[in-house]
Design a protein around this motif. Structure first.
Motif, mmCIF file in Angstrom:
data_model
loop_
_atom_site.group_PDB
_atom_site.id
_atom_site.type_symbol
_atom_site.label_atom_id
_atom_site.label_comp_id
_atom_site.label_asym_id
_atom_site.label_seq_id
_atom_site.Cartn_x
_atom_site.Cartn_y
_atom_site.Cartn_z
ATOM 1 N N UNK A 96 -51.160 -16.803 47.374
ATOM 2 C CA UNK A 96 -51.158 -16.448 46.511
ATOM 3 C C UNK A 96 -50.751 -15.991 45.250
ATOM 4 N N UNK A 97 -51.075 -15.069 44.591
ATOM 5 C CA UNK A 97 -51.746 -14.978 42.829
ATOM 6 C C UNK A 97 -50.354 -15.077 42.840
ATOM 7 N N UNK A 98 -49.964 -15.918 41.149
ATOM 8 C CA UNK A 98 -49.365 -15.989 40.338
ATOM 9 C C UNK A 98 -49.213 -15.703 38.950
ATOM 10 N N UNK A 99 -48.152 -14.849 38.674
ATOM 11 C CA UNK A 99 -48.848 -13.749 37.428
ATOM 12 C C UNK A 99 -49.308 -14.832 35.917
ATOM 13 N N UNK A 100 -49.752 -14.601 35.487
ATOM 14 C CA UNK A 100 -49.890 -15.171 34.409
ATOM 15 C C UNK A 100 -48.876 -15.081 33.172
ATOM 16 N N UNK A 101 -47.603 -14.159 33.125
ATOM 17 C CA UNK A 101 -46.872 -14.604 32.304
ATOM 18 C C UNK A 101 -46.077 -16.363 32.863
ATOM 19 N N UNK A 102 -46.437 -16.108 34.309
ATOM 20 C CA UNK A 102 -45.383 -17.135 34.783
ATOM 21 C C UNK A 102 -43.951 -16.698 35.354
ATOM 22 N N UNK A 103 -43.392 -15.317 35.024
ATOM 23 C CA UNK A 103 -42.162 -15.165 35.517
ATOM 24 C C UNK A 103 -42.303 -13.910 36.154
#
Length: 57
Positions: A13-20
Motif C-alpha cells: 500500500x502507498x504510504x504518504x510522504x508526510x509519514x502521518x
C-alpha cells in the motif's frame, strides 16, 4: 537482507510522504478553501490532499 513483510497487501500500500495518517479536517480545509471567495480566481485545478501519497505515481 531485509525480512519479508508479514502482510504483503499492507506492505504494498502507498504510504504518504508526510509519514502521518491524514485527518478529516485536513481534507475539509481544501474543500472550504475552494468554497470561499478567496479561491474565486482558481479554475481547472485538481487538488490531491493526500500527504503526497501519489507522488511519482
Amino acid at each position: 537482507m531485509m525480512a519479508a513483510a508479514r502482510n504483503p497487501v499492507q506492505a504494498a500500500a502507498p504510504k504518504p510522504v508526510t509519514r502521518q495518517p491524514g485527518q478529516p479536517n485536513e481534507v475539509a480545509t481544501c474543500h472550504l478553501f475552494l468554497a470561499c471567495d478567496e479561491s474565486s480566481y482558481i479554475t481547472g485545478q485538481v487538488l490531491h490532499p493526500n500527504g503526497g501519497e501519489i507522488v511519482g505515481g
